[in-house]
Design an enzyme around this catalytic site. Structure first.
Site, PDB file in Angstrom:
ATOM      1  CG  HIS A 137      -1.657   1.421   1.392  1.00  0.00           C
ATOM      2  ND1 HIS A 137      -2.525   1.478   0.590  1.00  0.00           N
ATOM      3  CD2 HIS A 137      -1.600   2.334   2.206  1.00  0.00           C
ATOM      4  CE1 HIS A 137      -3.160   3.203   1.009  1.00  0.00           C
ATOM      5  NE2 HIS A 137      -2.215   3.503   2.096  1.00  0.00           N
ATOM      6  CG  HIS A 142       0.730   6.695  -0.086  1.00  0.00           C
ATOM      7  ND1 HIS A 142       0.265   7.751   0.010  1.00  0.00           N
ATOM      8  CD2 HIS A 142       0.316   5.596   0.711  1.00  0.00           C
ATOM      9  CE1 HIS A 142      -0.844   7.569   0.801  1.00  0.00           C
ATOM     10  NE2 HIS A 142      -0.902   6.303   1.159  1.00  0.00           N
ATOM     11  CD  GLU A 183      -4.395   6.649   1.940  1.00  0.00           C
ATOM     12  OE1 GLU A 183      -4.439   5.667   1.197  1.00  0.00           O
ATOM     13  OE2 GLU A 183      -3.256   6.724   2.665  1.00  0.00           O
ATOM     14  CB  SER A 203      -2.660  -0.254  -2.943  1.00  0.00           C
ATOM     15  OG  SER A 203      -3.473   0.298  -2.051  1.00  0.00           O
TER      16      SER A 203
END
Length: 280
Positions: A137, A142, A183, A203
């Site tokens: 993730h 990111h 996010e 993700s």
């Protein structure tokens, strides 16, 4: 007030978090410890192979450019090697952490252009869902977008301002801004199809498809104050996704906003329901 590392380690152990917080430094970083097993390397490649089939179709080009520039797909990344590339591209680096860390040190890392990345990876049984954020993730989601200078600048500004907003009572509001942009953010540049860039989408095999292509996904034009007022979902698909026209629009909106005035005006109000009353 910053939580003592030892106290935080005990709290995480009590919560059943799997990271080894007992070896944290004062800033909650740890050594990456590049000793991953063949099974873990296989899990990484499986995750990357599966997700890349979607991201090549549904991710914003800036994210895909970041993946290509950093070279993340063949094996579990070495944090030091990636940091060298990221410094040249956007002046950022990666620091290893055992998992979730307290807000204050997290914001401090962002303010100093350091992105915390979990140093452990999910198991084969957790390919589709994991409760805690893991390396896949954090890294696959990111890090690629941090190669984009404008977005990287926004992240640094966010880190610098977050503590002040929280001190004013705007902790939920500043968290919502991170949630709906970093996010779960979407982008529709003029004349271009809708694409995703948020790490939670990058993700997630299922939610990425839902957010971009799902007929039931509710897409809302980005407005900073509306974002800061809108509730979000933790363990299910979002009921609304905010759409940016560009990263410049995000950075400029944050840079020019009177955050203290927004908090003063909206603090104590119930969160907006993301399924109702938001104009698409």
């Amino acid at each position: 007030m910053t939580m003592n590392v030892a106290d935080y380690a005990r709290e995480c152990a009590a919560r059943g978090l799997r990271g080894d917080y007992s070896v944290c430094r004062a800033d909650f970083t740890v050594a990456q410890g590049y000793n991953y097993s063949d099974e873990e390397q296989a899990v990484w490649r499986t995750l990357c192979d599966r997700q890349t089939k979607l991201t090549r179709k549904l991710a914003h080009h800036s994210y895909l450019d970041g993946v290509a520039a950093l070279g993340l797909l063949d094996k579990i990344p070495d944090f030091g090697e990636v940091s060298e590339k990221l410094r040249k591209l956007a002046g950022w680096e990666i620091v290893a952490v055992p998992g979730l860390i307290p807000a204050q040190p997290f914001f401090d890392h962002l303010a100093n252009r350091r992105f915390p990345v979990t140093n452990w990876l999910r198991t084969q049984k957790e390919l589709d869902y994991i409760v805690e954020p893991d390396m896949f993730h954090d890294f696959f989601g990111h890090v690629p977008i941090l190669t984009q200078p404008v977005f990287a600048d926004f992240m640094q500004m966010y880190g610098k301002e977050a503590d002040s907003v929280i001190a004013l009572g705007g902790d939920e509001m500043i968290t919502r801004l991170y949630w709906y942009t970093v996010e779960y953010g979407l982008m529709r540049e003029p004349g271009q199809p809708l694409k995703a860039f948020g790490a939670g989408l990058m993700s997630s095999f299922t939610e990425l498809q839902f957010a971009v292509e799902g007929g039931e996904a509710h897409h809302v034009a980005f407005d900073l104050e509306t974002v800061m007022r809108t509730g979000y979902e933790i363990d299910k698909f979002q009921r609304a996704y905010f759409v940016l026209p560009s990263f410049d629009a995000l950075r400029d909106a944050f840079e020019t906003a009177d955050l203290a005035a927004i908090v003063a005006r909206r603090k104590g109000e119930p969160a907006l329901d993301p399924a109702k009353g938001l104009k698409g």
